[in-house]
Design an enzyme around this catalytic site. Structure first.
Site, PDB file in Angstrom:
ATOM      1  N   SER A  88       0.847  -1.193   0.000  1.00  0.00           N
ATOM      2  CA  SER A  88       0.000   0.000   0.000  1.00  0.00           C
ATOM      3  C   SER A  88       0.880   1.240   0.000  1.00  0.00           C
ATOM      4  O   SER A  88       2.103   1.151   0.034  1.00  0.00           O
ATOM      5  CB  SER A  88      -0.888   0.003   1.237  1.00  0.00           C
ATOM      6  OG  SER A  88      -0.109   0.345   2.368  1.00  0.00           O
ATOM      7  N   LYS A  89       0.229   2.389  -0.040  1.00  0.00           N
ATOM      8  CA  LYS A  89       0.909   3.692  -0.030  1.00  0.00           C
ATOM      9  C   LYS A  89       1.991   3.794   1.053  1.00  0.00           C
ATOM     10  O   LYS A  89       2.999   4.443   0.850  1.00  0.00           O
ATOM     11  CB  LYS A  89      -0.102   4.809   0.250  1.00  0.00           C
ATOM     12  CG  LYS A  89      -0.810   5.442  -0.821  1.00  0.00           C
ATOM     13  CD  LYS A  89      -0.547   6.612  -1.659  1.00  0.00           C
ATOM     14  CE  LYS A  89       0.740   7.200  -2.092  1.00  0.00           C
ATOM     15  NZ  LYS A  89       1.252   7.081  -3.317  1.00  0.00           N
ATOM     16  N   ARG A  90       1.701   3.144   2.177  1.00  0.00           N
ATOM     17  CA  ARG A  90       2.656   3.170   3.281  1.00  0.00           C
ATOM     18  C   ARG A  90       4.054   2.713   2.853  1.00  0.00           C
ATOM     19  O   ARG A  90       5.058   3.109   3.406  1.00  0.00           O
ATOM     20  CB  ARG A  90       2.195   2.228   4.398  1.00  0.00           C
ATOM     21  CG  ARG A  90       1.401   2.852   5.490  1.00  0.00           C
ATOM     22  CD  ARG A  90       1.065   1.842   6.584  1.00  0.00           C
ATOM     23  NE  ARG A  90       0.610   0.564   6.062  1.00  0.00           N
ATOM     24  CZ  ARG A  90       1.268  -0.567   6.171  1.00  0.00           C
ATOM     25  NH1 ARG A  90       2.429  -0.614   6.788  1.00  0.00           N
ATOM     26  NH2 ARG A  90       0.772  -1.686   5.671  1.00  0.00           N
ATOM     27  N   GLU A 131       3.624   7.420 -10.576  1.00  0.00           N
ATOM     28  CA  GLU A 131       4.691   7.729  -9.619  1.00  0.00           C
ATOM     29  C   GLU A 131       6.014   7.100 -10.058  1.00  0.00           C
ATOM     30  O   GLU A 131       7.064   7.728  -9.997  1.00  0.00           O
ATOM     31  CB  GLU A 131       4.327   7.218  -8.225  1.00  0.00           C
ATOM     32  CG  GLU A 131       3.220   8.003  -7.547  1.00  0.00           C
ATOM     33  CD  GLU A 131       2.757   7.351  -6.247  1.00  0.00           C
ATOM     34  OE1 GLU A 131       3.002   7.928  -5.188  1.00  0.00           O
ATOM     35  OE2 GLU A 131       2.158   6.252  -6.309  1.00  0.00           O
TER      36      GLU A 131
END
Ligand code: GLU
Length: 489
Positions: free
Chosen positions: A248-250, A258
Site C-alpha cells: 500500500s501507499k505506506r 509515480e
C-alpha cells in the site's frame, strides 16, 4: 494449449480494471500476466473498463490506465470496452434471470437489508408475482437480487491453487446483481456484469488477483443460471510489502505515474513486475517483453504472497539505464533536468559549447554506469550546470592542512594553465597533473587530485577529475579552482 471437441480454442484474456484510482502496480501485474499468457498462445488480450460504480469511476483514472499500458508497451487487441456503454446487453440477461425466476426485484433499502440480516435469505419480495413488482418499479427503484440456491456445492479448478470449493450457504444469501432505476433502466453491479462480459467477449481465461476468489462462486452461480460456459480461472497471489503486509501507499510509490516520475524505465518495471509471483525456474533475471512472452508459464506462478522489493527494482532499472544508447538516455533525461531547473525548455535553441545536445551527452556518458533512476540524474550532474556550493573542509584530503590544500590547488591551476584549449582533454590533463604530483613529491596522488576534484564538483563522490575537467573546459575549471583557493584564504 487445450482442445475442445477437436477444435482448437482461441485463447482470450482480459484486463478489467475499475477506473476508481491511480493505476496501481498490482493491477499492472494482472494486466501483464493476462497479456503474456494470451500472447504466448497467439491469443488475444482485451481491455475492459469496469466503470459500473458511477460515483467512484473517473475519466482521468481511465486515462491513467490506458496511457500507463501504452507506456509499458502492453498493447491490447480489443478495447477499451466500457461497461457503462453496454447497459442494453446487461438488461437482456437480467430480464432472462427475472423471467426464469432466478432473480427478483427487491424494494428494501440497502440500510434496511444491512440491519435485517435474515432478509438476505428470506425476503418477502421473492415470492411476489413479477408483474406486481414491475408495476411498483414505475414509481420506485429496486435492487435485482439473485436467488441463491441453499446448500449447494460450488467447485472450480484454479490453475494456480487447484480445486476450490464453496457451499452456497456461505455466500451471504441473495446477492445483488443490478440496480433497477425504472422498468427499463438497469445499472449492473460487478459480479453480474463481469459474467456477462466474459461470456459476450469470449473470454477463455480469467486471470486476476486472489481477492476475487470469494466472488468466483457467485459468478459461477450466475453462469449456471444462464447456462453459460465457465472460463478457466487463475488467481494471482497478493503483492506484499517488505513487512509482509499488503502492498500500500505506506510502502512508498504504488502507481505507474509515480514510478514514471521517479524515473524508472518501462522495460525495468515490466521485468521487475513479471517476477512478482512468477519466476522462470532458472537463474536468468533479465527478460525482454518478447522473452517473457516465450517463457511465461501459469504453472510457475506461486500461491504465496509476492514480496515487493524496491531495491530489486532499482537494480533492474540501473541495468536497463546502462544498456540505453546514449542518445536515448539523453532524450529521457532531458525532462528531468528541466524539472530540476538545470536546463531550460529552450536548451537546444541556445547553442554554444556549454549547452546543447553534445555537451549533455558527454555528461551523461560519464555518469551512466552509476545511475539508478532518471530522477536522480539532476542531483548527480548539477555541478556541470551550476557553481557548486560546499564547505571548505570538503577540499582537504586526509591530514592535509588548509595551507597544504592551497598549495595543491595552486599546483593544479598551474597544470591547467599549461594546456591550451585545443589540447584540453583527459589524456593531456592526466599526464600534466600527474607530473605535477611527482614534482611535489606526492606519493599519495590524493593530495593533488582530491582537492581538485572537490573544487570542481563540490561533492564527496563523483567521477574522476580528468574527465570532469575535459567536459567543463579550461576556463570554467580554472574559475572553480580559483574560487576554492579563495574560500580557504
Ligand atoms: N474490476 C475488477 C477489479 O478492478 C476486475 C475483477 C475481475 O478481473 O474479474 O478488481
Amino acid at each position: 494449449m487445450s482442445f475442445f471437441g477437436g477444435k482448437k480454442e482461441k485463447i482470450r484474456t482480459r484486463f478489467a480494471p475499475s477506473p476508481t484510482g491511480p493505476f496501481h502496480i498490482g493491477s499492472v501485474r494482472t494486466a501483464l500476466f493476462n497479456f503474456l499468457f494470451a500472447k504466448k498462445f497467439n491469443g488475444e488480450f482485451i481491455l475492459r473498463i469496469e466503470d459500473t460504480d458511477l460515483e467512484r469511476s473517473k475519466p482521468e483514472y481511465e486515462k491513467g490506465i490506458v496511457e500507463g499500458l501504452k507506456w509499458l508497451d502492453i498493447n491490447c487487441n480489443e478495447g477499451p470496452y466500457r461497461q457503462s456503454e453496454r447497459l442494453d446487453i446487461y438488461a437482456k440477461y437480467l430480464k432472462e434471470l427475472l423471467n426464469n425466476g432466478d432473480a427478483f426485484y427487491c424494494f428494501h433499502s440497502k440500510e434496511f437489508l444491512e440491519k435485517e440480516a435474515e432478509l438476505a435469505h428470506h425476503c418477502e419480495f421473492k415470492k411476489l408475482p413479477i408483474e406486481d413488482l414491475e408495476k411498483r418499479l414505475e414509481k420506485e427503484s429496486a435492487i435485482i437480487r439473485f436467488k441463491t440456491p441453499p446448500d449447494l456445492e460450488i467447485a472450480f479448478i484454479d490453475l494456480i491453487r487447484g480445486e476450490i470449493r464453496f457451499n452456497s450457504d456461505t455466500l451471504g444469501g441473495d446477492f445483488s446483481l443490478a440496480k433497477a432505476e425504472s422498468p427499463d433502466k438497469f445499472l449492473p453491479l460487478y459480479n453480474f456484469a463481469v459474467v456477462i462480459d466474459d461470456f459476450e467477449m469470449n473470454i477463455t481465461y480469467v486471470i486476476r488477483g486472489e481477492d476475487h476468489i470469494s466472488n468466483t462462486p457467485k459468478q459461477i452461480l450466475i453462469q449456471q443460471a444462464l447456462k453459460l460456459p465457465m472460463p478457466k480461472y487463475a488467481h494471482l497471489p497478493l503483492i506484499l510489502g517488505p513487512d509482509k503486509s499488503k502492498l500500500s501507499k505506506r510502502h512508498g510509490a504504488v502507481s505507474v505515474d509515480e514510478y514514471c516520475e521517479i524515473g524508472y524505465l518501462p522495460q525495468a518495471l515490466i521485468n521487475f513486475i513479471a517476477f512478482l509471483g512468477w519466476n522462470p525456474g532458472t537463474d536468468k533475471e533479465i527478460f525482454s517483453l518478447e522473452e517473457l512472452i516465450r517463457e511465461f508459464d501459469l504453472n510457475k506462478v506461486q500461491k504465496s504472497g509476492a514480496i515487493f522489493n524496491v531495491e530489486k527494482l532499482d537494480w533492474f532499472n540501473g541495468y536497463y539505464l546502462k544498456q540505453l544508447p546514449l542518445d536515448e538516455l539523453t532524450k529521457r533525461a532531458i525532462p528531468f533536468l528541466i524539472r530540476d531547473g538545470l536546463i531550460d525548455s529552450d536548451f537546444f535553441a541556445q547553442g554554444g559549447p556549454a549547452s546543447g545536445w553534445e555537451y549533455l551527452k558527454k555528461i551523461l556518458k560519464l555518469e551512466q554506469p552509476r545511475f539508478k533512476k532518471l530522477g536522480e540524474i539532476g542531483e548527480r550532474v548539477s555541478y556541470f550546470f551550476k557553481i557548486p556550493k560546499y564547505e571548505p573542509e570538503l577540499l582537504t584530503w586526509r591530514d592535509m592542512l588548509f595551507k597544504d590544500v592551497v598549495a595543491s590547488l595552486n599546483a593544479s591551476l598551474n597544470a591547467i594553465s599549461q594546456i591550451s584549449d585545443a589540447d584540453f582533454n583527459q589524456k593531456n590533463l592526466e599526464r600534466t597533473l600527474l607530473k605535477e604530483a611527482e614534482k611535489a613529491k606526492n606519493k599519495d596522488k590524493g593530495r593533488l587530485l582530491w582537492p581538485l576534484r572537490a573544487a570542481l564538483t563540490g561533492l564527496q563522490a563523483s567521477p574522476g577529475p580528468f574527465e570532469i575537467l575535459e567536459i567543463l573546459g579550461k576556463k570554467e575549471s580554472a574559475k572553480r579552482v580559483e574560487a576554492a583557493i579563495k574560500k580557504l584564504s
